[in-house]
Design a protein around this motif. Structure first.
Motif, short mmCIF file in Angstrom:
data_model
loop_
_atom_site.label_atom_id
_atom_site.label_comp_id
_atom_site.label_asym_id
_atom_site.label_seq_id
_atom_site.Cartn_x
_atom_site.Cartn_y
_atom_site.Cartn_z
N VAL A 68 -42.98 59.22 -3.01
CA VAL A 68 -44.21 58.54 -3.75
C VAL A 68 -43.78 58.51 -5.33
N VAL A 69 -44.54 57.50 -5.69
CA VAL A 69 -44.50 57.61 -7.17
C VAL A 69 -45.88 57.55 -7.77
N TYR A 70 -46.05 58.40 -8.69
CA TYR A 70 -47.48 58.47 -9.37
C TYR A 70 -47.87 57.47 -10.18
N TYR A 71 -48.47 56.51 -9.73
CA TYR A 71 -48.84 55.20 -10.48
C TYR A 71 -49.75 55.76 -11.71
N ASP A 72 -50.28 56.52 -11.64
CA ASP A 72 -51.15 56.91 -12.96
C ASP A 72 -50.76 57.95 -13.77
N MET A 73 -49.21 58.02 -13.94
CA MET A 73 -48.43 58.96 -14.63
C MET A 73 -47.36 58.39 -15.30
N LEU A 98 -43.44 57.62 -17.16
CA LEU A 98 -42.20 57.87 -16.51
C LEU A 98 -42.11 57.94 -14.98
N LYS A 99 -42.59 56.78 -14.46
CA LYS A 99 -42.63 56.55 -13.00
C LYS A 99 -41.31 56.50 -12.27
N ARG A 110 -37.73 59.47 -8.55
CA ARG A 110 -36.27 60.05 -8.08
C ARG A 110 -36.63 61.60 -8.18
N GLY A 111 -37.22 62.22 -8.86
CA GLY A 111 -37.66 63.38 -8.69
C GLY A 111 -38.30 63.92 -7.68
N ASP A 112 -39.45 63.09 -6.97
CA ASP A 112 -39.87 63.25 -5.68
C ASP A 112 -39.18 62.90 -4.52
N ASN A 113 -38.33 61.96 -4.70
CA ASN A 113 -37.17 61.43 -3.48
C ASN A 113 -36.38 62.95 -3.25
N TYR A 128 -52.73 60.35 -20.53
CA TYR A 128 -52.25 59.09 -20.15
C TYR A 128 -53.38 58.11 -19.76
N GLN A 129 -54.25 58.67 -19.16
CA GLN A 129 -55.56 57.63 -18.49
C GLN A 129 -56.04 57.09 -19.97
N ARG A 130 -56.42 57.82 -20.75
CA ARG A 130 -56.89 57.43 -21.99
C ARG A 130 -55.95 56.37 -22.84
N GLN A 131 -54.87 56.25 -22.83
CA GLN A 131 -54.03 55.39 -23.13
C GLN A 131 -53.96 54.16 -22.41
#
Length: 293
Positions: free
Chosen positions: A122-127, A129-130, A135-138, A261-264
């Motif tokens: 999975v990729v965290y779409y609300d963080m 450095l996607k 790559r790290g999650d994989n 990141y959410q505020r940005q």
């Protein structure tokens, strides 16, 4: 060609359900059906799904209701039991399928007739450095999300299993009335208990939210304890790696960075979930437009 059903359990998911359905239907290969299982939502989830169906009559989206009891497991089961495809995909209502997800899943089960379950990263779409995060999650998921030696465990936000495999375990999966287990790990162990083969594919990608990491550490620790509880309920099965420890190490970083990141994103008026696969979705739309002219 194999028919792929997608099951989406939903309870009060008005914020993301439209984006989820958009991703599920903007695919290089259209799913056979997309079943949203509403579990007594009290917000606008049902109305949003109904409007999506009305606005997109060419898509195979269906809405069913599971009102007998509150909970993810009975809602998930209702969707899996109602599905009529050969392969049953299961994602959360705030997850965004990569536009080739159905095509990849179809290929996995076509190329390997013995595969009964499949999972991917999975990729965290609300963080931020996607790409780095993916790559790290994989790398992490394929190495440590394992049971009984080196066998793949499925992940509820990004999993698929053959309909025949689900029918074989449907009456055996744990109901977990105390709500202390990971229901996806439970499914995995029941599949492995039947001797079914489960596989991992780095191309089977879903975008998901990191919002769970915003909870307090005590609450998050209780959530990660579900790994231990699930294996304790299935003593026949073993594991070497314990994902809960890695998640607890990650928690301070994500817990700190997520709200910043959410505020940005809010300042820049960017909807992370809607934007995660936007370029690929545009190419699909463009290709469909050329075919109609």
């Amino acid at each position: 060609m194999l028919k792929v059903s997608i099951i989406i359990p939903a309870w009060n998911e008005e914020e993301r359900i439209k984006d989820c359905l958009t991703c599920a239907t903007l695919q290089t290969l259209m799913p056979y059906e997309v079943i949203v299982v509403d579990n007594k939502s009290t917000d606008r989830t049902v109305q949003i799904v109904e409007k999506f169906i009305a606005d997109h009559p060419g898509t195979p989206v269906k809405l069913i209701h599971q009102d007998a009891e509150q909970g993810l497991i009975p809602t998930r089961n209702a969707g899996l039991n109602a599905a009529t495809g050969d392969v049953l995909g299961r994602v959360d209502a705030d997850c965004m399928l990569k536009p080739d997800w159905v095509e990849v899943v179809t290929g996995i089960f076509t190329e390997d007739p013995k595969a009964m379950g499949a999972a991917g990263p999975v990729v965290y779409y609300d963080m931020p450095l996607k790409k780095t995060g993916l790559r790290g999650d994989n790398r992490t998921r394929r190495l440590i999300y394992r049971a009984d030696g080196n066998k793949t465990m499925l992940f509820g936000s990004n999993m698929a299993l053959r309909a025949t495999a689900w029918k074989a375990i449907a009456n055996e999966v744990c109901r977990d009335y105390e709500d202390v287990m990971h229901e996806d790990v439970d499914i995995s162990l029941h599949l492995l208990g039947k001797g079914f083969k489960t596989v991992y594919s780095p191309r089977m990608i879903v975008g998901m939210s990191a919002r769970r990491m915003t909870s307090g550490f005590v609450s998050f620790k209780h959530y990660t304890d579900r790994f231990r509880n699930t294996f304790a309920a299935h003593p026949r099965h073993t594991r070497v790696f314990k994902p809960e420890y890695l998640l607890r190490v990650m928690w301070p970083f994500i817990h700190f960075l997520y709200p910043i990141y959410q505020r940005q994103m809010e300042r820049e008026h960017i909807d992370c979930a809607a934007a995660v696969w936007r370029d690929e979705q545009r190419r699909i739309r463009a290709g469909a437009s050329k075919l109609t002219h």
